[in-house]
Every structure is written in structure tokens, then in C-alpha cells.
Design a protein around this motif. Structure first.
Motif, mmCIF file in Angstrom:
data_model
loop_
_atom_site.group_PDB
_atom_site.id
_atom_site.type_symbol
_atom_site.label_atom_id
_atom_site.label_comp_id
_atom_site.label_asym_id
_atom_site.label_seq_id
_atom_site.Cartn_x
_atom_site.Cartn_y
_atom_site.Cartn_z
ATOM 1 N N ASP A 98 0.850 -1.190 0.000
ATOM 2 C CA ASP A 98 0.000 0.000 0.000
ATOM 3 C C ASP A 98 0.887 1.241 0.000
ATOM 4 O OD1 ASP A 98 -1.993 1.840 0.183
ATOM 5 O OD2 ASP A 98 -2.580 1.361 2.243
ATOM 6 N N THR A 99 0.831 2.008 -1.099
ATOM 7 C CA THR A 99 1.644 3.225 -1.220
ATOM 8 C C THR A 99 0.815 4.491 -1.029
ATOM 9 O OG1 THR A 99 1.328 3.214 -3.627
ATOM 10 C CG2 THR A 99 3.284 2.077 -2.770
ATOM 11 N N THR A 100 -0.421 4.343 -0.583
ATOM 12 C CA THR A 100 -1.262 5.518 -0.353
ATOM 13 C C THR A 100 -0.721 6.315 0.835
ATOM 14 O OG1 THR A 100 -3.186 4.290 -1.145
ATOM 15 C CG2 THR A 100 -3.604 6.314 0.089
ATOM 16 N N PRO A 101 -0.452 7.615 0.660
ATOM 17 C CA PRO A 101 0.066 8.416 1.786
ATOM 18 C C PRO A 101 -0.930 8.461 2.940
ATOM 19 C CG PRO A 101 0.366 9.575 -0.298
ATOM 20 C CD PRO A 101 -0.522 8.407 -0.583
ATOM 21 N N LYS A 102 -0.402 8.319 4.148
ATOM 22 C CA LYS A 102 -1.224 8.426 5.347
ATOM 23 C C LYS A 102 -1.078 9.803 5.997
ATOM 24 C CE LYS A 102 -1.175 3.490 6.492
ATOM 25 N NZ LYS A 102 -0.877 2.493 7.555
ATOM 26 N N LEU A 103 0.023 10.495 5.668
ATOM 27 C CA LEU A 103 0.274 11.823 6.204
ATOM 28 C C LEU A 103 0.520 12.806 5.056
ATOM 29 C CD1 LEU A 103 2.748 10.957 9.126
ATOM 30 C CD2 LEU A 103 0.321 11.543 9.344
ATOM 31 N N SER A 133 2.178 7.268 18.149
ATOM 32 C CA SER A 133 3.627 7.412 18.311
ATOM 33 C C SER A 133 4.315 7.693 16.978
ATOM 34 C CB SER A 133 4.221 6.150 18.954
ATOM 35 O OG SER A 133 3.626 5.914 20.218
ATOM 36 N N VAL A 134 3.842 8.724 16.278
ATOM 37 C CA VAL A 134 4.460 9.108 15.009
ATOM 38 C C VAL A 134 5.715 9.915 15.319
ATOM 39 C CG1 VAL A 134 4.164 10.404 12.879
ATOM 40 C CG2 VAL A 134 2.250 9.089 13.828
ATOM 41 N N ARG A 182 16.261 16.966 5.474
ATOM 42 C CA ARG A 182 15.070 16.275 4.971
ATOM 43 C C ARG A 182 14.422 15.584 6.153
ATOM 44 N NH1 ARG A 182 13.832 11.012 3.621
ATOM 45 N NH2 ARG A 182 12.110 10.748 2.152
ATOM 46 N N THR A 183 13.107 15.845 6.334
ATOM 47 C CA THR A 183 12.376 15.250 7.454
ATOM 48 C C THR A 183 11.331 14.279 6.931
ATOM 49 O OG1 THR A 183 12.718 17.194 8.836
ATOM 50 C CG2 THR A 183 10.942 15.720 9.465
ATOM 51 N N ARG A 184 11.323 13.080 7.480
ATOM 52 C CA ARG A 184 10.339 12.047 7.137
ATOM 53 C C ARG A 184 9.660 11.597 8.418
ATOM 54 N NH1 ARG A 184 12.656 7.072 8.337
ATOM 55 N NH2 ARG A 184 14.906 7.144 8.726
ATOM 56 N N PHE A 185 8.646 10.766 8.282
ATOM 57 C CA PHE A 185 7.875 10.317 9.449
ATOM 58 C C PHE A 185 7.836 8.789 9.464
ATOM 59 C CE2 PHE A 185 6.444 14.510 8.254
ATOM 60 C CZ PHE A 185 6.478 15.202 9.449
ATOM 61 N N GLN A 186 7.860 8.264 10.663
ATOM 62 C CA GLN A 186 7.842 6.809 10.799
ATOM 63 C C GLN A 186 7.130 6.435 12.079
ATOM 64 O OE1 GLN A 186 12.036 5.812 10.986
ATOM 65 N NE2 GLN A 186 12.056 5.876 13.222
ATOM 66 N N GLU A 187 6.730 5.171 12.134
ATOM 67 C CA GLU A 187 6.236 4.632 13.391
ATOM 68 C C GLU A 187 7.397 4.616 14.367
ATOM 69 O OE1 GLU A 187 4.810 0.785 12.406
ATOM 70 O OE2 GLU A 187 3.269 1.514 11.022
ATOM 71 N N PHE A 188 7.137 4.837 15.641
ATOM 72 C CA PHE A 188 8.211 5.004 16.615
ATOM 73 C C PHE A 188 9.152 3.804 16.582
ATOM 74 C CE2 PHE A 188 9.906 4.654 20.994
ATOM 75 C CZ PHE A 188 10.592 5.859 21.037
ATOM 76 N N ALA A 191 8.696 1.232 10.887
ATOM 77 C CA ALA A 191 8.657 1.456 9.447
ATOM 78 C C ALA A 191 8.280 2.902 9.122
ATOM 79 C CB ALA A 191 7.647 0.505 8.798
ATOM 80 N N GLU A 192 8.759 3.339 7.963
ATOM 81 C CA GLU A 192 8.460 4.687 7.490
ATOM 82 C C GLU A 192 7.001 4.778 7.085
ATOM 83 O OE1 GLU A 192 10.033 7.965 4.183
ATOM 84 O OE2 GLU A 192 11.151 6.109 4.557
ATOM 85 N N ILE A 193 6.386 5.943 7.338
ATOM 86 C CA ILE A 193 4.984 6.198 6.976
ATOM 87 C C ILE A 193 4.969 7.004 5.689
ATOM 88 C CG2 ILE A 193 2.824 7.265 7.699
ATOM 89 C CD1 ILE A 193 3.752 6.928 10.598
ATOM 90 N N ASN A 194 4.215 6.500 4.688
ATOM 91 C CA ASN A 194 4.113 7.220 3.422
ATOM 92 C C ASN A 194 3.545 8.622 3.662
ATOM 93 O OD1 ASN A 194 5.084 5.072 1.896
ATOM 94 N ND2 ASN A 194 3.035 4.163 1.703
ATOM 95 N N THR A 195 4.246 9.619 3.122
ATOM 96 C CA THR A 195 3.891 11.001 3.385
ATOM 97 C C THR A 195 3.844 11.788 2.075
ATOM 98 O OG1 THR A 195 4.965 10.895 5.552
ATOM 99 C CG2 THR A 195 4.476 13.091 4.693
#
Length: 201
Positions: A98-103, A133-134, A182-188, A191-195
Motif C-alpha cells: 500500500d503506497t497511499t500516503p497516510k500523512l 507514536s508518530v 530532509r524530514t520524514r515520518f515513521q512509526e516510533f 517502518a516509514e509512513i508514506n507522506t
């Protein structure tokens, strides 16, 4: 011995009773063998040969039938039969990712204050689920895009609910080589969260 009919004493050489002529002793001489075959009877050599030949043919036929039943490649077994090649089954395709962005990153600002590098901004939860816990993970680069260091911090809202917008901020000690980030988001710690970063890129 005495004659059983008249009682006359017979000598050992008498074959019949000398008196009554009624008693006879069996001769000690074996009677000659008589050939009872007809004088014109001959063995039927032709008939015997036919019988022997028939027996041989029958034996050969029986052996051939038995041998063909043991031979896997005999025509009687393979006639009308064709071997089918083994069906190839391709490996199961992996489950689609699933590559749909969540953020969605709404804003971002990078500053250096005193001896610190500070990155701040806002991020929106565009998924239909609550995200717990993002973590905002900021990577700093030099002028040649080489990694200098990485730092991270949890975003302000925990959890961030569907449709919510949460501020985030990371802070790290400064290094004169740092030029971009460069700032990205991940579960604490995961895995990285698609943004979606189309707004700020």
C-alpha cells in the motif's frame, strides 16, 4: 506234492497229475513276450512333429505376452497414450504494498539558532485510522548531499486522529557543515509512513 483232486503224489517234475490229468503246476519258465502291434503299424512321425511344433509355438506366444506386459515401453501399453508435460505453476505474486500516503506535510521551516539546528512544521493525518507514536526523523546534509547527522522527536499529537493536523519539531546541535535537511515520518522505532510532501517540496 499231492494232487488236490485225486490225492496222487506228484513228483517235482510233473506238470500235470499222471492219474487224473486235471491238476497242472505253473511252469517255471516265463512265457515268451508277444508283440501285439499290428505288423503294418508304424509310428506316426508326421503327427508327432506337428504336435511338438504346436507346443513350441504356444510356449513362444505365452512368453512374448508375458514379456510385453513387463516392458513399460511396449506398443500395447503406449498405444493411444501420450505423456503430458508437467504444468508449470508460477510462484505466487507478493501481496501488493500500500503506497497511499497516510500523512501530508503542510509546512516546514529549517533554522539555525545559536548552536542548534531546528526543524519545525505541521503534518496532517489523511488516512482513515488513528496513528500512534508518530516520529519525525530529520537527516542533515552538507553542500555535497552527504549525510552529516540524524535526529528525531515525536510529533505533538499522540495519537494523531484521522483528519487532525499536528505540529512537529526536531532540534539538534549545529555543525557548520550542515546546509540542508530532509524530514520524514515513521512509526516510533519502526517502518516509514508514506507522506505526501508536494506542498513543501
Amino acid at each position: 506234492m499231492n494232487c488236490p483232486d485225486c490225492g496222487y503224489k506228484m513228483s517235482d517234475t510233473d506238470l500235470d497229475c499222471p492219474r487224473c490229468k486235471k491238476f497242472g503246476k505253473p511252469s517255471k519258465i516265463a512265457p515268451p513276450q508277444t508283440n501285439w502291434a499290428a505288423p503294418d503299424q508304424k509310428p506316426k512321425s508326421g503327427s508327432s512333429a506337428v504336435v511338438v511344433a504346436g507346443v513350441i509355438v504356444a510356449l513362444l506366444w505365452a512368453y512374448g505376452s508375458w514379456n510385453s506386459s513387463r516392458d513399460p515401453a511396449s506398443p500395447s501399453q503406449t498405444a493411444g497414450q501420450t505423456s503430458e508435460p508437467a504444468q508449470y505453476s508460477p510462484p505466487a505474486a507478493p501481496a501488493p504494498v500500500d503506497t497511499t500516503p497516510k500523512l501530508k506535510k503542510l509546512s516546514e521551516n529549517f533554522t539555525k539558532e545559536y548552536t542548534y539546528c531546528i526543524v519545525s512544521g505541521e503534518v496532517k493525518n489523511t488516512s482513515g485510522e488513528s496513528l500512534k507514536s508518530v516520529e519525525a526523523v530529520t537527516t542533515y546534509y552538507d553542500k555535497n548531499n552527504n549525510v552529516v547527522k540524524t535526529d528525531s522527536a515525536l510529533i505533538d499529537f499522540n495519537p494523531i486522529l484521522p483528519g487532525q493536523t499536528s505540529p512537529y519539531k526536531t532540534m539538534s546541535s549545529d555543525n557548520p557543515a550542515i546546509k540542508t535537511e530532509r524530514t520524514r515520518f515513521q512509526e516510533f522505532g519502526g517502518a516509514e509512513i508514506n507522506t505526501d510532501t508536494s506542498v513543501v517540496d
